[in-house]
Design a protein around this motif. Structure first.
Motif: not given
Length: 270
Positions: A59-67, A94-98
């Motif tokens: 969740l943190a990586a997705a929210a931080g836009d860190d692919m 979360a991953r889908g939004a990223l």
């Protein structure tokens, strides 16, 4: 007398042994019935650790836009059979939004679709997937997802706006399809050879209709009656040249119509 006393002693000893065996057997059954962690503790071993799937890094990586981090962190959650259903849905969304933010539309749709298969009550995810379908150019599926979102949440603002816009777009497309291949005039009354040729060719028929529509637009936008009359004379001259030129050697009806459309709309197409 001695024999009687020995017999009683033997009976007592045998009974005592049977009682001890019963106690040991009961203890073994009880240990088998206990959870593994409790059993190990009861036998002096270490308690078995309960595996916890940590969703926070995903969740943190997705929210931080860190692919890069999200790919591995979310895969650890999504591909783990021990992940709780609720956490699996959160990781997929979360991953889908990223993926969607990085224009990886197909992957985003796949994650949203899996999340919806696990929980078909997610209005936000239906709306998000509808927007993805729209990016792919699949307008019917987009409208279907926007409608599903509104069915779940009639007050979903984004879904309402998306559905309304798409409904208008589909209505416009439907209107265009209804007149596709039809010229600006009634083919049942076509008398000239050029008119019959236009009626018999969908591309020419569409060109004729576009020319007529554009001509009406520039007439409406004329700044004065004199300008409107000038525009009408130009259109009349084009029709006259088209009627007289059709069938003659070297005359290209399609090119003549394309040139006229460009003349009306200008170089920029409007």
């Amino acid at each position: 007398m001695m024999d009687s006393t020995a017999s009683r002693q033997d009976l007592l000893t045998a009974a005592s042994m049977r009682f001890q065996n019963l106690i040991q057997w009961s203890g073994a059954v009880l240990l088998c019935a206990l959870p593994l962690g409790v059993t190990l503790a009861a036998t002096g071993g270490e308690p078995a650790a309960v595996t916890q799937v940590d969703i926070a890094p995903c969740l943190a990586a997705a929210a931080g836009d860190d692919m890069d981090k999200a790919k591995s962190a979310c895969a650890d959650v999504i591909d783990n059979e021990k992940t709780a259903k609720g956490d699996l849905i959160k990781a997929l969304v979360a991953r889908g939004a990223l993926y969607a933010r990085h224009d990886q539309v197909d992957r985003a749709i796949a994650d949203d679709s899996r999340a919806l298969s696990l929980d078909p009550t997610l209005a936000d995810v239906f709306n998000a997937r509808g927007e993805l379908w729209l990016k792919k150019g699949d307008k019917p599926k987009a409208v279907q997802d926007f409608g599903a979102a509104l069915k779940l949440d009639p007050n979903h603002e984004k879904a309402k706006a998306n559905h309304k816009a798409m409904a208008r777009e589909l209505e416009r497309i439907g209107a265009q399809m209804a007149v596709a291949g039809k010229p600006s005039f009634n083919c049942a009354r076509a008398a000239r050879a050029v008119e019959k040729a236009i009626c018999g060719n969908r591309e020419l028929a569409d060109l004729d209709r576009e020319i007529y529509g554009s001509h009406l637009r520039v007439i409406r936008e004329a700044q004065s009656p004199a300008e409107a009359r000038k525009i009408q004379r130009e259109q009349d001259d084009f029709i006259a040249r088209r009627n007289s030129g059709f069938g003659r050697p070297g005359y290209d009806l399609k090119k003549a119509m394309q040139d006229r459309l460009q003349q009306i709309n200008g170089v920029d197409g409007y």
